[in-house]
Write a protein that holds these residues in place. Structure first.
Motif, PDB file in Angstrom:
ATOM      1  N   GLU A 565       0.836  -1.192   0.000  1.00  0.00           N
ATOM      2  CA  GLU A 565       0.000   0.000   0.000  1.00  0.00           C
ATOM      3  C   GLU A 565       0.875   1.247   0.000  1.00  0.00           C
ATOM      4  O   GLU A 565       1.898   1.323   0.682  1.00  0.00           O
ATOM      5  N   VAL A 566       0.468   2.233  -0.788  1.00  0.00           N
ATOM      6  CA  VAL A 566       1.207   3.485  -0.863  1.00  0.00           C
ATOM      7  C   VAL A 566       0.857   4.339   0.359  1.00  0.00           C
ATOM      8  O   VAL A 566      -0.278   4.797   0.509  1.00  0.00           O
ATOM      9  N   LYS A 567       1.836   4.543   1.235  1.00  0.00           N
ATOM     10  CA  LYS A 567       1.593   5.322   2.447  1.00  0.00           C
ATOM     11  C   LYS A 567       1.681   6.825   2.171  1.00  0.00           C
ATOM     12  O   LYS A 567       0.907   7.604   2.712  1.00  0.00           O
ATOM     13  N   ARG A 568       2.607   7.218   1.336  1.00  0.00           N
ATOM     14  CA  ARG A 568       2.741   8.610   0.941  1.00  0.00           C
ATOM     15  C   ARG A 568       3.543   8.664  -0.358  1.00  0.00           C
ATOM     16  O   ARG A 568       4.262   7.721  -0.701  1.00  0.00           O
ATOM     17  N   TYR A 569       3.405   9.769  -1.062  1.00  0.00           N
ATOM     18  CA  TYR A 569       4.118   9.894  -2.335  1.00  0.00           C
ATOM     19  C   TYR A 569       4.332  11.369  -2.641  1.00  0.00           C
ATOM     20  O   TYR A 569       3.686  12.250  -2.060  1.00  0.00           O
ATOM     21  N   ALA A 570       5.252  11.636  -3.559  1.00  0.00           N
ATOM     22  CA  ALA A 570       5.521  13.005  -4.000  1.00  0.00           C
ATOM     23  C   ALA A 570       5.783  12.988  -5.501  1.00  0.00           C
ATOM     24  O   ALA A 570       6.596  12.194  -5.991  1.00  0.00           O
ATOM     25  N   LEU A 571       5.085  13.852  -6.233  1.00  0.00           N
ATOM     26  CA  LEU A 571       5.326  14.050  -7.656  1.00  0.00           C
ATOM     27  C   LEU A 571       6.343  15.158  -7.834  1.00  0.00           C
ATOM     28  O   LEU A 571       6.357  16.138  -7.076  1.00  0.00           O
ATOM     29  N   MET A 572       7.208  15.017  -8.832  1.00  0.00           N
ATOM     30  CA  MET A 572       8.250  16.005  -9.088  1.00  0.00           C
ATOM     31  C   MET A 572       8.158  16.459 -10.536  1.00  0.00           C
ATOM     32  O   MET A 572       8.261  15.640 -11.459  1.00  0.00           O
ATOM     33  N   ASP A 573       7.981  17.762 -10.745  1.00  0.00           N
ATOM     34  CA  ASP A 573       7.920  18.320 -12.098  1.00  0.00           C
ATOM     35  C   ASP A 573       9.324  18.437 -12.678  1.00  0.00           C
ATOM     36  O   ASP A 573      10.264  18.848 -11.985  1.00  0.00           O
ATOM     37  N   ASP A 574       9.450  18.094 -13.970  1.00  0.00           N
ATOM     38  CA  ASP A 574      10.711  18.284 -14.699  1.00  0.00           C
ATOM     39  C   ASP A 574      11.874  17.579 -14.004  1.00  0.00           C
ATOM     40  O   ASP A 574      12.784  18.220 -13.459  1.00  0.00           O
ATOM     41  N   ILE A 575      11.862  16.256 -14.025  1.00  0.00           N
ATOM     42  CA  ILE A 575      12.918  15.514 -13.333  1.00  0.00           C
ATOM     43  C   ILE A 575      14.220  15.570 -14.120  1.00  0.00           C
ATOM     44  O   ILE A 575      14.236  15.608 -15.345  1.00  0.00           O
ATOM     45  N   MET A 576      15.330  15.586 -13.372  1.00  0.00           N
ATOM     46  CA  MET A 576      16.651  15.510 -13.986  1.00  0.00           C
ATOM     47  C   MET A 576      17.140  14.065 -13.909  1.00  0.00           C
ATOM     48  O   MET A 576      16.456  13.173 -13.389  1.00  0.00           O
ATOM     49  N   GLY A 577      18.351  13.828 -14.427  1.00  0.00           N
ATOM     50  CA  GLY A 577      18.833  12.466 -14.577  1.00  0.00           C
ATOM     51  C   GLY A 577      18.911  11.678 -13.286  1.00  0.00           C
ATOM     52  O   GLY A 577      18.494  10.519 -13.220  1.00  0.00           O
ATOM     53  N   LEU A 578      19.445  12.264 -12.208  1.00  0.00           N
ATOM     54  CA  LEU A 578      19.592  11.546 -10.943  1.00  0.00           C
ATOM     55  C   LEU A 578      18.232  11.176 -10.371  1.00  0.00           C
ATOM     56  O   LEU A 578      18.050  10.092  -9.811  1.00  0.00           O
ATOM     57  N   GLU A 579      17.240  12.052 -10.531  1.00  0.00           N
ATOM     58  CA  GLU A 579      15.907  11.764 -10.023  1.00  0.00           C
ATOM     59  C   GLU A 579      15.236  10.662 -10.835  1.00  0.00           C
ATOM     60  O   GLU A 579      14.425   9.892 -10.314  1.00  0.00           O
ATOM     61  N   ASP A 580      15.578  10.576 -12.107  1.00  0.00           N
ATOM     62  CA  ASP A 580      15.080   9.477 -12.940  1.00  0.00           C
ATOM     63  C   ASP A 580      15.663   8.153 -12.464  1.00  0.00           C
ATOM     64  O   ASP A 580      14.961   7.145 -12.323  1.00  0.00           O
ATOM     65  N   VAL A 581      16.977   8.147 -12.168  1.00  0.00           N
ATOM     66  CA  VAL A 581      17.651   6.907 -11.753  1.00  0.00           C
ATOM     67  C   VAL A 581      17.192   6.461 -10.371  1.00  0.00           C
ATOM     68  O   VAL A 581      16.943   5.269 -10.140  1.00  0.00           O
ATOM     69  N   LEU A 582      17.063   7.387  -9.435  1.00  0.00           N
ATOM     70  CA  LEU A 582      16.764   7.035  -8.052  1.00  0.00           C
ATOM     71  C   LEU A 582      15.264   7.063  -7.733  1.00  0.00           C
ATOM     72  O   LEU A 582      14.867   6.623  -6.656  1.00  0.00           O
ATOM     73  N   GLY A 583      14.465   7.594  -8.642  1.00  0.00           N
ATOM     74  CA  GLY A 583      13.033   7.690  -8.408  1.00  0.00           C
ATOM     75  C   GLY A 583      12.278   6.467  -8.916  1.00  0.00           C
ATOM     76  O   GLY A 583      12.858   5.455  -9.313  1.00  0.00           O
ATOM     77  N   ASP A 584      10.949   6.570  -8.910  1.00  0.00           N
ATOM     78  CA  ASP A 584      10.092   5.436  -9.241  1.00  0.00           C
ATOM     79  C   ASP A 584       9.437   5.531 -10.612  1.00  0.00           C
ATOM     80  O   ASP A 584       8.911   4.536 -11.104  1.00  0.00           O
ATOM     81  N   MET A 585       9.449   6.716 -11.234  1.00  0.00           N
ATOM     82  CA  MET A 585       8.665   6.874 -12.449  1.00  0.00           C
ATOM     83  C   MET A 585       9.252   7.963 -13.322  1.00  0.00           C
ATOM     84  O   MET A 585       9.771   8.962 -12.838  1.00  0.00           O
ATOM     85  N   ASP A 586       9.157   7.747 -14.633  1.00  0.00           N
ATOM     86  CA  ASP A 586       9.439   8.776 -15.631  1.00  0.00           C
ATOM     87  C   ASP A 586       8.198   8.841 -16.518  1.00  0.00           C
ATOM     88  O   ASP A 586       8.017   8.018 -17.407  1.00  0.00           O
ATOM     89  N   PHE A 587       7.351   9.829 -16.244  1.00  0.00           N
ATOM     90  CA  PHE A 587       6.068   9.957 -16.943  1.00  0.00           C
ATOM     91  C   PHE A 587       6.192  11.114 -17.918  1.00  0.00           C
ATOM     92  O   PHE A 587       6.112  12.279 -17.543  1.00  0.00           O
ATOM     93  N   LYS A 588       6.427  10.800 -19.185  1.00  0.00           N
ATOM     94  CA  LYS A 588       6.649  11.810 -20.216  1.00  0.00           C
ATOM     95  C   LYS A 588       5.305  12.197 -20.827  1.00  0.00           C
ATOM     96  O   LYS A 588       4.574  11.332 -21.331  1.00  0.00           O
TER      97      LYS A 588
END
Length: 803
Positions: A565-588
């Motif tokens: 179950e998703v307890k909490r989440y955060a969306l990030m606008d305009d992700i850079m490369g490190l956030e793509d690698v360490l994050g959960d999603m790349d929604f283009k």
């Protein structure tokens, strides 16, 4: 003695049929070696199951049929049924399924290596390979290639490989660390069903039947949306699992893959205009309901013939290693992040230096623990990477602050400029932080459009976008070894995002190639290709209806380890490369001010909840407005005047009687015209309408001038023409008009004065302005130069001078 697999198979079949003839009971004993299970799913809104069995008469191979049906869902007059069959073909394969949808058939196989890849296990990388091929025989065709067989994968096949990979990869356990290969071969195609969609379902079913540990199943389908006044509230209606003909006429098309509760892969495009986010949200929910109907049949298939799953080895990077690294390195990693370093390479250098320091410290200061836990530099390096991800994620979730200091809604610095490249027909540069893309536009004739040789779908396309990602864009060596699958995929995404605003052939009869060169990359380079491509099209004068901007939305989810179950989440606008690698999603997401034109979803967890994706689309819409603001400051509308180097297209007309003269004997005249001017002239109809395509302004103007001269070359009595001397005779000269009319100019018509020899006045090739003084019924022309000359004054008799 050792025997080849084919020999073993033949012997087994001979023995099976021999036993069948002698003893039905003995044949039944071999039933487990070749069992066919067919599982069918009908698209419906409710679900029920019914089981039935059937046997192939006279065969030693038995068949069991399990039909999971939800009733009849009619599309284009026919019920759409997806079936999975296993046990009859490719029996040596770990997991294999013959997937059917109508008369489209694909063999999907899943295999795995026996060798454990410790390097992949340490890195947390799933060594998955996907191969998708469309055989020409599937549509009763012989390949048109020189060797008459299929060669390297085509663009459509590469895109299908990427789709299958993205739908399957998130559900593999990283601890498995053995090479996995999914191979899909399209063996029959009725032209009405997209084989790529079928192969996503077939690959999922093959994995379910195999011994490979995998947290499936996955379902996939297409949804087409049509704008209509009778739509449900928003003016759009949907068709699930449309045929290719229906799909091509749709205003919006969606290719969706998901599991029971989440989305795993999305590809979508608008075909005519931007589609509102609310309509896309409805399409996603409709698609998810449809794919859920494809999951129970796969579970039943696995229950009937599925092999026991291989046990997962224990993770090499243990929980104790992760916690030790977190305790030692957290504060220093957090301190590095708080520097808010903007330069990608500077940040990467400091993170690498810190990694070396921390690992050395642990090995030297915690030697006993290192020995007991069997830790080494590679394992500790992986633990450091995971700690970097954990610290970044906690900082975003707790404080809403990202690695470069931005908030979750902040965009990097934006800039755009057009027209920087000389000679080219259009160009634009778009920048977003350390991501920079240069797009150029080349215009061509309709003959330059790309011809497509696929089993289904369109046969040609006028808009071609080619994305390049050279190694220097990330300050690395290597590359130059052909086009990567990633480049093909990113180019296809940018191309379909721009297609919604691309003009129709009737208003803009050109083929257009857009080259998007990635010059710097720190994430979202494909979205930069969309933005630079849109600006370059306007700079080239292509009448696109409006700008297309694009943005990538990232995600960090905090999930319960037990329930998911998703307890909490955060969306990030305009992700850079490190956030793509360490994050959960790349929604283009690409689109205009009014709606979405292109979507692509990549994710790392076991899917993303739809509610989060729908929220991300709304966030992308807000961010996209700011991106388009910058693009419009650079160029707000298509240029009215094309560059002199750009091609020109126009129409002209000549009297129908001159069509033959334009063409000439065996096409000699029109070929000479095209050779001299470099333009292409096409005859549209018998009324004398012409289409003229010039390689540039000079080429076009020269061709139009020639056609206008030809149109004014109709020879009538009293008309004046500039002719060419074709032959000089003793009694005159043969002249030919620009329209090809030949005639004699008698020596007495040269001038008012007497001319003794014609050769004294004219030679072959001279240009002479003459007047037609006679033309008979046979078309013979009489020319006169004298008729255009003023008459000399009459001589006066002697003695009559004026006083």
């Amino acid at each position: 003695s050792p025997s080849s697999p084919s020999t073993v198979a033949r012997c087994a079949m001979r023995r099976a049929f021999a036993l069948a003839r002698r003893d039905r009971g003995a044949a039944a004993a071999l039933q487990h070696r070749a069992v066919t299970v067919v599982v069918s799913a009908y698209f419906r809104t409710d679900y029920a199951t019914a089981a039935a069995t059937a046997a192939y008469p006279g065969s030693a191979i038995a068949a069991a049929t399990v039909s999971a049906r939800a009733g009849d869902r009619t599309v284009d007059g026919d019920a759409r049924v997806v079936s999975f069959e296993s046990g009859r073909l490719a029996r040596l394969t770990d997991g294999v399924v013959l997937a059917r949808a109508g008369d489209t058939v694909a063999l999907c196989a899943a295999t795995t290596s026996r060798d454990y890849d410790a390097s992949s296990a340490i890195k947390g990388f799933v060594p998955l390979m996907v191969d998708y091929r469309e055989r020409s025989y599937a549509k009763g065709k012989i390949p048109s290639t020189f060797p008459r067989r299929e060669g390297a994968p085509k663009e459509r096949e590469i895109l299908a490989m990427r789709v299958i990979d993205r739908a399957m990869r998130p559900l593999f356990a990283k601890e498995y660390a053995r090479e996995i290969m999914l191979q899909c071969v399209v063996m029959a195609s009725d032209g009405g069903e997209d084989p790529g969609v079928l192969c996503v379902n077939g690959a999922s079913a093959a994995l379910m039947a195999s011994s490979i540990p995998w947290r499936g199943p996955v379902g996939a389908c297409r949804v087409a949306a049509f704008a209509t006044a009778d739509g449900d509230g928003d003016g759009y209606e949907f068709v699930v699992s449309p045929s290719d003909a229906v799909n091509e006429d749709a205003d919006f098309t969606l290719f969706y893959a998901g599991n029971e509760g989440r989305a795993l892969m999305i590809e979508a495009q608008a075909n005519r205009r931007g589609v509102p986010e609310a309509v896309v949200a409805r399409a996603l929910r409709r698609a998810h309901d449809a794919v859920r109907e494809l999951l129970p049949p796969q579970l039943e298939l696995a229950e009937k013939i599925g092999k026991p799953k291989s046990p997962l080895p224990p993770p090499l990077v243990t929980k104790a290693m992760k916690e030790k690294m977190y305790d030692v390195a957290k504060a220093r990693i957090l301190s590095l992040y708080e520097e808010h370093i903007q330069d990608k390479h500077e940040r990467g250098r400091k993170m690498a230096e810190l990694q070396a320091q921390v690992i050395e410290e642990i090995i030297n200061d915690h030697a006993d623990w290192v020995s007991e836990s069997n830790a080494d530099e590679a394992l500790l390096g992986s633990a450091y990477f995971q700690t970097c991800a954990r610290v970044m994620r906690e900082r975003v979730l707790d404080d809403g602050v990202r690695v470069d200091g931005r908030g979750v809604r902040d965009l990097r610095a934006l800039d755009g400029v057009t027209g920087g490249m000389p000679v080219v027909h259009g160009s634009a540069l778009f920048e977003r932080g350390n991501t920079q893309a240069l797009a150029t536009v080349t215009l061509g004739s309709l003959e330059d459009q790309q011809r497509l040789d696929n089993l289904t779908g369109p046969t040609s396309k006028r808009l071609m976008l080619h994305y390049s990602f050279p190694s220097f864009s990330v300050n690395e060596t290597g590359g130059g070894r052909g086009i990567s699958r990633r480049e093909v995929g990113h180019g296809a995404l940018a191309e379909k995002s721009l297609l919604a605003v691309f003009p129709e052939e009737t208003t803009f009869p050109f083929a257009v190639r857009v080259n998007a060169e990635t010059l710097e990359s720190n994430g979202s380079s494909s979205m930069a290709a969309v933005c630079s491509g849109s600006m370059a099209l306007m700079d080239a004068g292509v009448p696109i209806t409006e700008h297309v901007g694009a943005i990538s939305i990232g995600l960090i989810m905090d999930e319960d380890e037990d329930s998911g179950e998703v307890k909490r989440y955060a969306l990030m606008d305009d992700i850079m490369g490190l956030e793509d690698v360490l994050g959960d999603m790349d929604f283009k997401i690409a689109g205009t001010r009014s709606g979405v034109t292109g979507i692509q979803l990549d994710c790392k967890p076991e899917g993303i909840p739809l509610d989060i994706l729908i929220e991300a689309m709304e966030r992308a819409s807000e961010a996209r407005q700011r991106v388009i603001d910058v693009m419009e400051r650079a160029v707000s509308s298509p240029k009215k005047e094309l560059k002199d180097s750009a091609p020109r297209f126009g129409r002209a007309s000549i009297p129908p009687s001159l069509i033959g003269k334009l063409i000439g004997p065996q096409g000699s005249n029109i070929k000479a015209l095209e050779k001299d001017t470099g333009a292409k002239v096409s005859i549209i109809n018998d009324d004398g309408e012409l289409a003229v395509f010039g390689q540039n302004k000079a080429s076009y103007d020269a061709a139009i001038a020639h056609i206008e001269a030809l149109a004014g070359s109709i020879v009538e009595v009293g008309s004046t023409h500039v002719t060419t001397v074709k032959e000089v005779l003793a009694f005159g000269a043969i002249l030919i008009s620009p329209g090809g009319d030949e005639g004699l100019m008698h020596v007495s018509e040269f001038a008012h004065e007497r001319t003794e020899n014609a050769s004294d006045v004219y030679k072959v090739g001279d240009q002479v302005e003459v007047k037609c003084v006679a033309k008979d019924a046979r078309g013979s022309v009489k020319w006169s130069r004298k008729a255009l000359l003023p008459k000399p004054a009459a001589a006066r008799p002697p003695g009559r001078e004026k006083p």
